[in-house]
Motif scaffolding. Structure first.
Motif, PDB file in Angstrom:
ATOM      1  N   THR A 107       1.761 -23.883 -37.581  1.00 14.16           N
ATOM      2  CA  THR A 107       2.376 -22.552 -37.541  1.00 14.16           C
ATOM      3  C   THR A 107       1.513 -21.540 -36.792  1.00 14.16           C
ATOM      4  OG1 THR A 107       1.415 -21.833 -39.652  1.00 14.16           O
ATOM      5  CG2 THR A 107       3.584 -22.919 -39.733  1.00 14.16           C
ATOM      6  N   ILE A 108       0.224 -21.837 -36.644  1.00 17.11           N
ATOM      7  CA  ILE A 108      -0.670 -20.865 -36.002  1.00 17.11           C
ATOM      8  C   ILE A 108      -0.285 -20.614 -34.545  1.00 17.11           C
ATOM      9  CG2 ILE A 108      -3.066 -20.378 -35.332  1.00 17.11           C
ATOM     10  CD1 ILE A 108      -3.879 -21.817 -38.002  1.00 17.11           C
ATOM     11  N   PRO A 109      -0.229 -21.643 -33.684  1.00 18.01           N
ATOM     12  CA  PRO A 109       0.134 -21.346 -32.282  1.00 18.01           C
ATOM     13  C   PRO A 109       1.612 -20.989 -32.100  1.00 18.01           C
ATOM     14  CG  PRO A 109      -0.172 -23.706 -32.574  1.00 18.01           C
ATOM     15  CD  PRO A 109      -0.584 -23.045 -33.863  1.00 18.01           C
ATOM     16  N   VAL A 110       2.427 -21.287 -33.092  1.00 12.31           N
ATOM     17  CA  VAL A 110       3.857 -20.985 -32.974  1.00 12.31           C
ATOM     18  C   VAL A 110       4.155 -19.543 -33.390  1.00 12.31           C
ATOM     19  CG1 VAL A 110       6.160 -21.561 -33.856  1.00 12.31           C
ATOM     20  CG2 VAL A 110       4.558 -23.394 -33.276  1.00 12.31           C
ATOM     21  N   PRO A 120      -3.684  -3.337 -34.851  1.00 12.77           N
ATOM     22  CA  PRO A 120      -3.489  -3.804 -36.224  1.00 12.77           C
ATOM     23  C   PRO A 120      -2.671  -5.095 -36.324  1.00 12.77           C
ATOM     24  CG  PRO A 120      -3.083  -1.447 -36.092  1.00 12.77           C
ATOM     25  CD  PRO A 120      -3.247  -1.948 -34.684  1.00 12.77           C
ATOM     26  N   ALA A 121      -1.721  -5.282 -35.442  1.00 18.63           N
ATOM     27  CA  ALA A 121      -0.912  -6.509 -35.487  1.00 18.63           C
ATOM     28  C   ALA A 121      -1.781  -7.732 -35.223  1.00 18.63           C
ATOM     29  CB  ALA A 121       0.230  -6.436 -34.469  1.00 18.63           C
ATOM     30  N   ALA A 122      -2.700  -7.631 -34.255  1.00 16.03           N
ATOM     31  CA  ALA A 122      -3.606  -8.739 -33.957  1.00 16.03           C
ATOM     32  C   ALA A 122      -4.519  -9.011 -35.145  1.00 16.03           C
ATOM     33  CB  ALA A 122      -4.426  -8.426 -32.711  1.00 16.03           C
ATOM     34  N   PHE A 123      -5.034  -7.938 -35.744  1.00 16.08           N
ATOM     35  CA  PHE A 123      -5.917  -8.091 -36.898  1.00 16.08           C
ATOM     36  C   PHE A 123      -5.197  -8.769 -38.059  1.00 16.08           C
ATOM     37  CE2 PHE A 123      -7.538  -6.506 -40.954  1.00 16.08           C
ATOM     38  CZ  PHE A 123      -8.853  -6.952 -40.876  1.00 16.08           C
ATOM     39  N   MET A 124      -3.987  -8.320 -38.366  1.00 15.51           N
ATOM     40  CA  MET A 124      -3.228  -8.904 -39.486  1.00 15.51           C
ATOM     41  C   MET A 124      -2.891 -10.371 -39.221  1.00 15.51           C
ATOM     42  SD  MET A 124      -3.239  -6.703 -41.808  1.00 15.51           S
ATOM     43  CE  MET A 124      -2.164  -7.545 -42.930  1.00 15.51           C
ATOM     44  N   LYS A 126      -4.594 -12.426 -37.319  1.00 14.74           N
ATOM     45  CA  LYS A 126      -5.847 -13.185 -37.415  1.00 14.74           C
ATOM     46  C   LYS A 126      -6.224 -13.417 -38.881  1.00 14.74           C
ATOM     47  CE  LYS A 126      -9.151 -12.434 -34.461  1.00 14.74           C
ATOM     48  NZ  LYS A 126     -10.320 -11.847 -33.750  1.00 14.74           N
ATOM     49  N   MET A 127      -6.034 -12.437 -39.723  1.00 13.37           N
ATOM     50  CA  MET A 127      -6.322 -12.610 -41.152  1.00 13.37           C
ATOM     51  C   MET A 127      -5.399 -13.674 -41.758  1.00 13.37           C
ATOM     52  SD  MET A 127      -8.913 -10.799 -41.927  1.00 13.37           S
ATOM     53  CE  MET A 127      -9.506 -11.208 -40.297  1.00 13.37           C
ATOM     54  N   THR A 128      -4.151 -13.705 -41.324  1.00  9.09           N
ATOM     55  CA  THR A 128      -3.213 -14.722 -41.799  1.00  9.09           C
ATOM     56  C   THR A 128      -3.651 -16.106 -41.342  1.00  9.09           C
ATOM     57  OG1 THR A 128      -1.427 -13.097 -41.812  1.00  9.09           O
ATOM     58  CG2 THR A 128      -0.782 -15.417 -41.866  1.00  9.09           C
ATOM     59  N   VAL A 129      -4.192 -16.201 -40.136  1.00  9.28           N
ATOM     60  CA  VAL A 129      -4.732 -17.480 -39.656  1.00  9.28           C
ATOM     61  C   VAL A 129      -5.869 -17.932 -40.564  1.00  9.28           C
ATOM     62  CG1 VAL A 129      -6.043 -18.585 -37.790  1.00  9.28           C
ATOM     63  CG2 VAL A 129      -4.015 -17.220 -37.260  1.00  9.28           C
ATOM     64  N   THR A 134      -7.817 -21.555 -44.868  1.00 12.78           N
ATOM     65  CA  THR A 134      -8.268 -21.683 -46.259  1.00 12.78           C
ATOM     66  C   THR A 134      -7.340 -22.587 -47.055  1.00 12.78           C
ATOM     67  OG1 THR A 134      -9.283 -19.493 -46.174  1.00 12.78           O
ATOM     68  CG2 THR A 134      -8.805 -20.387 -48.360  1.00 12.78           C
ATOM     69  N   VAL A 135      -6.040 -22.432 -46.875  1.00 15.72           N
ATOM     70  CA  VAL A 135      -5.064 -23.284 -47.567  1.00 15.72           C
ATOM     71  C   VAL A 135      -5.257 -24.740 -47.148  1.00 15.72           C
ATOM     72  CG1 VAL A 135      -2.594 -23.823 -47.757  1.00 15.72           C
ATOM     73  CG2 VAL A 135      -3.379 -21.464 -47.994  1.00 15.72           C
ATOM     74  N   VAL A 136      -5.521 -24.975 -45.870  1.00 22.29           N
ATOM     75  CA  VAL A 136      -5.757 -26.346 -45.399  1.00 22.29           C
ATOM     76  C   VAL A 136      -6.974 -26.936 -46.106  1.00 22.29           C
ATOM     77  CG1 VAL A 136      -6.425 -27.731 -43.383  1.00 22.29           C
ATOM     78  CG2 VAL A 136      -4.575 -26.053 -43.196  1.00 22.29           C
TER      79      VAL A 136
END
Length: 155
Positions: A107-110, A120-124, A126-129, A134-136
């Motif tokens: 889902t990251i590159p998609v 802020p969109a880039a920061f948010m 990146k935090m989701t990445v 972490t989930v992985v």
């Protein structure tokens, strides 16, 4: 000396000698409860996508995933099937964890292309990445725990 240490460790780790935390961590239900919590994001997403199949197809098309019906079906299958395998703790728990990990990383590159964003969109994004990574890691730990428990060893 090695035999002595093995005997000592066996004695120390018998259930009579375990403290309450050790008993809790080794309780079979604790693995399942943790796996349910870990996979809750996939259960919610998979059920939501199944209930709104048409909307999910639109989401897939938005991200350039064609044919959208196939990607919707595969997403639901991976999220629900992978979660079920992991929660079961059976010999295929690793497969569920692996499928969910690959899905999460994919889902990251998609959908989380922070390198193409600004402010802020880039920061948010990146935090989701970082959250996804972490989930992985947690999925890997859960797969190891399932295998150790299946073999009768503590995780």
């Amino acid at each position: 000396m090695a035999n002595f240490l093995d005997a000592l460790m066996t004695h120390i780790t018998t259930s009579e000698q375990q403290n309450p935390i050790q008993r809790l961590l080794r309780a079979r239900w604790m693995y399942h409860a943790g796996a349910i919590v870990l996979t809750s994001m996939f259960w919610g997403s998979g059920i939501g996508k199944a209930l709104d199949f048409a909307g999910t197809m639109g989401e897939m098309a938005h991200f350039g995933l064609y044919p959208p019906a196939l990607f919707t079906l595969l997403t639901i299958l991976v999220q629900l099937g992978g979660s079920l395998l992991l929660v079961s703790g059976n010999r295929f728990a690793w497969l569920g964890a692996g499928a969910l990990a690959v899905f999460t990383l994919a889902t990251i590159p998609v959908a989380l292309r922070f390198w193409e964003m600004q402010g802020p969109a880039a920061f948010m994004s990146k935090m989701t990445v970082f959250e996804h990574v972490t989930v992985v890691g947690a999925l890997a730990v859960a797969a190891v725990a399932a295998e150790l428990r299946r073999d009768g060893r503590s995780a």
